[in-house]
Design an enzyme around this catalytic site. Structure first.
Site, PDB file in Angstrom:
ATOM      1  N   ASP A   9       1.066  89.071  29.889  1.00 29.00           N
ATOM      2  CA  ASP A   9       2.326  88.505  29.420  1.00 29.00           C
ATOM      3  C   ASP A   9       2.544  87.214  30.226  1.00 29.00           C
ATOM      4  OD1 ASP A   9       5.103  88.330  28.473  1.00 29.00           O
ATOM      5  OD2 ASP A   9       5.636  89.016  30.495  1.00 29.00           O
ATOM      6  N   ASP A  11       6.020  85.081  30.532  1.00 29.06           N
ATOM      7  CA  ASP A  11       7.313  84.928  31.208  1.00 29.06           C
ATOM      8  C   ASP A  11       7.616  86.123  32.106  1.00 29.06           C
ATOM      9  OD1 ASP A  11       8.087  82.420  30.180  1.00 29.06           O
ATOM     10  OD2 ASP A  11       8.515  83.358  28.256  1.00 29.06           O
ATOM     11  N   GLU A  18      11.890  82.742  33.875  1.00 24.74           N
ATOM     12  CA  GLU A  18      13.147  82.944  33.146  1.00 24.74           C
ATOM     13  C   GLU A  18      14.285  82.051  33.649  1.00 24.74           C
ATOM     14  OE1 GLU A  18      13.009  84.210  30.448  1.00 24.74           O
ATOM     15  OE2 GLU A  18      11.650  85.928  30.421  1.00 24.74           O
ATOM     16  N   HIS A  79      16.524  75.186  19.342  1.00 24.18           N
ATOM     17  CA  HIS A  79      15.463  75.866  20.089  1.00 24.18           C
ATOM     18  C   HIS A  79      14.302  74.915  20.371  1.00 24.18           C
ATOM     19  CE1 HIS A  79      12.028  78.708  20.649  1.00 24.18           C
ATOM     20  NE2 HIS A  79      12.874  79.149  21.529  1.00 24.18           N
ATOM     21  N   PRO A 124       3.585  75.658  23.150  1.00 30.00           N
ATOM     22  CA  PRO A 124       3.959  74.580  24.081  1.00 30.00           C
ATOM     23  C   PRO A 124       4.395  75.112  25.448  1.00 30.00           C
ATOM     24  CG  PRO A 124       4.927  74.196  21.919  1.00 30.00           C
ATOM     25  CD  PRO A 124       4.299  75.561  21.870  1.00 30.00           C
TER      26      PRO A 124
HETATM   27 MG   LIG Z   1       7.812  89.001  30.375  1.00 34.79          MG
END
Ligand SMILES: [Mg+2]
Length: 236
Positions: A9, A11, A18, A79, A124
């Site tokens: 993953d 983030d 975050e 966004h 991106p």
């Molecule tokens: Mg995550």
């Protein structure tokens, strides 16, 4: 089964991104003249909705009935601008990989393992992160990238991990997934993967009992430990 690939993953797992995302959302809200500000406690709650556009929609659902709302077209536009702000923040080079990530990826590469990303975020953002943390393009670091906008259902649905496995051409039993959130854990488990969870600053209160291993960071984790997780036939 032999360990053939690691699937990450992005983030919260590769880096604590975050806070940069939250900052980018708040800046774009100001630019649009919106009276919105996402504090840390509020953002912790909003993170239960994965995907930036979906998160804005979830936020709007909480507003009073008479509050102005953005159309879907405006949400897409805001966004896009938020993504530009986010990549700008990362371009400053201030974001660092979480402890142990660089070393584990380097060790896996040296052993001939394949490396993949399964993320709800878009390309991106992945590119901004690899540029910031490795000074490299995404495919110089990862063999396979499955991004949020390529699948119909985002995490906790298993789609994005299934897409990563399909592109790797490997069964889930030959791979280990790395996650920082419950939604991600459910997604990876749904795709049949064994999962190592490193809780992040926004997810450390979540229930990770479905994970094969929960650890503060990847510093002490070697490829031998990961192979042992696969060898354990008793999936939890
Ligand atoms: Mg995550």
């Amino acid at each position: 089964m032999t360990l053939k690939a690691l699937i990450f993953d992005v983030d919260g797992t590769l880096a604590e991104t975050e806070e940069a995302h939250r900052e980018a959302f708040n800046r774009v809200f100001v630019e649009w003249g919106l009276d919105w500000h996402w504090s840390q406690p509020l953002y912790r709650d909003l993170l239960q909705t994965t995907g930036g556009k979906e998160r804005i929609r979830a936020w709007q659902d909480r507003l009073p009935n008479d509050a102005p709302r953005l159309s879907d077209a405006d949400i897409a536009r805001i966004h896009l601008e938020k993504t530009a702000i986010y990549t700008g923040i990362l371009a400053t080079g201030e974001l660092e990989l979480r402890t142990g990530v660089a070393e584990l990826i380097e060790a896996a590469r040296a052993e001939g393992l394949r490396l993949a990303v399964a993320t709800t975020t878009n390309m991106p953002n992945v590119a901004a992160l690899t540029r910031c943390c490795w000074n490299a393009a995404p495919f110089e670091v990862f063999d396979v990238i499955a991004a949020g906008d390529e699948v119909d259902a985002k995490k906790p649905a298993p789609d994005v991990f299934e897409l990563a496995l399909e592109r790797l051409g490997l069964p889930p039993g030959a791979c280990i997934a790395f996650e920082d959130s419950l939604n991600g854990l459910i997604s990876a488990r749904g795709a049949g993967l064994r999962v190592v969870v490193t809780p992040s600053i926004y997810t450390d209160d979540q229930d990770f009992s479905q994970a094969q291993l929960v650890t503060g960071n990847l510093a002490q984790l070697g490829l031998g430990d990961l192979a042992a997780l696969l060898a354990d036939e008793v999936a939890q």
